[in-house]
Design an enzyme around this catalytic site. Structure first.
Site, PDB file in Angstrom:
ATOM      1  N   ASP A   7       1.033  -1.180  -0.105  1.00  0.00           N
ATOM      2  CA  ASP A   7       0.145   0.055   0.092  1.00  0.00           C
ATOM      3  C   ASP A   7       1.035   1.423  -0.106  1.00  0.00           C
ATOM      4  OD1 ASP A   7      -2.462   1.368   0.365  1.00  0.00           O
ATOM      5  OD2 ASP A   7      -1.725   1.790   2.638  1.00  0.00           O
ATOM      6  N   LEU A   8       0.427   2.309  -0.563  1.00  0.00           N
ATOM      7  CA  LEU A   8       1.431   3.600  -0.570  1.00  0.00           C
ATOM      8  C   LEU A   8       1.061   4.447   0.516  1.00  0.00           C
ATOM      9  CD1 LEU A   8       1.390   4.175  -4.408  1.00  0.00           C
ATOM     10  CD2 LEU A   8       2.973   2.665  -3.029  1.00  0.00           C
ATOM     11  N   ASP A   9      -0.257   5.182   0.705  1.00  0.00           N
ATOM     12  CA  ASP A   9      -0.672   6.165   1.514  1.00  0.00           C
ATOM     13  C   ASP A   9      -0.836   5.646   2.744  1.00  0.00           C
ATOM     14  OD1 ASP A   9      -1.019   7.713  -0.716  1.00  0.00           O
ATOM     15  OD2 ASP A   9      -3.226   7.550  -0.801  1.00  0.00           O
ATOM     16  N   ASP A  26      -1.234  -0.503   5.973  1.00  0.00           N
ATOM     17  CA  ASP A  26      -1.495  -0.055   7.352  1.00  0.00           C
ATOM     18  C   ASP A  26      -3.029  -0.300   7.549  1.00  0.00           C
ATOM     19  OD1 ASP A  26      -3.287   3.011   6.894  1.00  0.00           O
ATOM     20  OD2 ASP A  26      -2.395   1.943   5.184  1.00  0.00           O
TER      21      ASP A  26
END
Length: 241
Positions: free
Chosen positions: A16-18, A188
């Protein structure tokens, strides 16, 4: 670090990025503020409207068309166009303003660099695993410094649903030519990342800054394989024989 299920036979890792590779909130807040300034400057009838007013327009549109929720870019474009039209601008003005506003937002939304430490960590992992990104957002991974570490990044939209739907996990493994069970997803969100990966048949790592300190534990039916407070333990765990 907590180990709930032992990871095994990992061939690829998706991130995941954000809020996994960087704190996303300051960049989103800045992009929202820049967009409001743009709208107030270029479309004076929008002066009374602030971010919360545009969010109300977005919620109204999502109620009318729930599929928009799976495409953040299309949802923002539709929100801007609908809002400008409601403010009394012509269809042509609203369309022009929506595209210009979206360009403004997207520029500022990706106007930062992932930390050198995180990029270095990813480069180490890349020596052993195939790395990709799977995000529900619309950040430009090339601009933020991830173009050299990920083979590709998947975003929802155009019929591809957001996590926790299976769509992007299945598409990722099809492009990587890997079984779903050989992909380890790191993120997250218990709901989007852990639940999504596990339901798709992938392995998962939950990045939880409170790991080892908080009493919050995932549902027993949707356990991640690992729970970590920072990304650094991945190197020690996955890159040592």
């Amino acid at each position: 670090m907590r180990c709930y299920l032992r990871p095994q036979d990992i061939q690829g890792i998706s991130f995941d990025l954000d809020d996994t590779l960087y704190d996303n909130q300051p960049y989103i807040a800045k992009a929202e503020a820049e967009l409001i300034q743009f709208l107030h400057r270029e479309f004076p009838r929008a002066l009374p409207w602030q971010t919360q007013d545009w969010r109300a327009i977005k919620l109204e549109l999502l109620q009318q068309n729930p599929q928009l929720a799976h495409d953040t870019t299309a949802a923002r474009l539709a929100t801007l166009q609908y809002g400008l039209a409601r403010l009394g601008y012509s269809a042509a003005e609203a369309q022009r303003g929506a595209h210009a506003g979206l360009a403004c937002f997207r520029f500022h939304r990706s106007d930062f660099q992932v930390s050198a430490e995180i990029v270095a960590l990813l480069h180490h992992l890349r020596q052993r695993f195939r790395l990709i990104g799977i995000t529900n957002g619309n950040v430009d991974h090339q601009r933020i410094g991830l173009g050299d570490v990920f083979e590709f990044v998947l975003h929802p939209g155009q019929g591809v649903q957001m996590k926790p739907a299976r769509d992007m996990f299945e598409l990722a493994c099809a492009r990587l030519h890997l079984p779903l069970g050989q992909l380890l997803h790191v993120g997250d969100s218990l709901h989007a990342d852990v639940r999504g990966a596990r339901l798709a048949g992938c392995q998962s790592v939950w990045l939880n800054p409170g790991a080892g300190r908080s009493g919050i534990a995932p549902s027993s039916g949707l356990l991640p394989h690992l729970e970590i407070a920072t990304l650094e333990p991945l190197l020690a765990l996955l890159c040592t024989e």
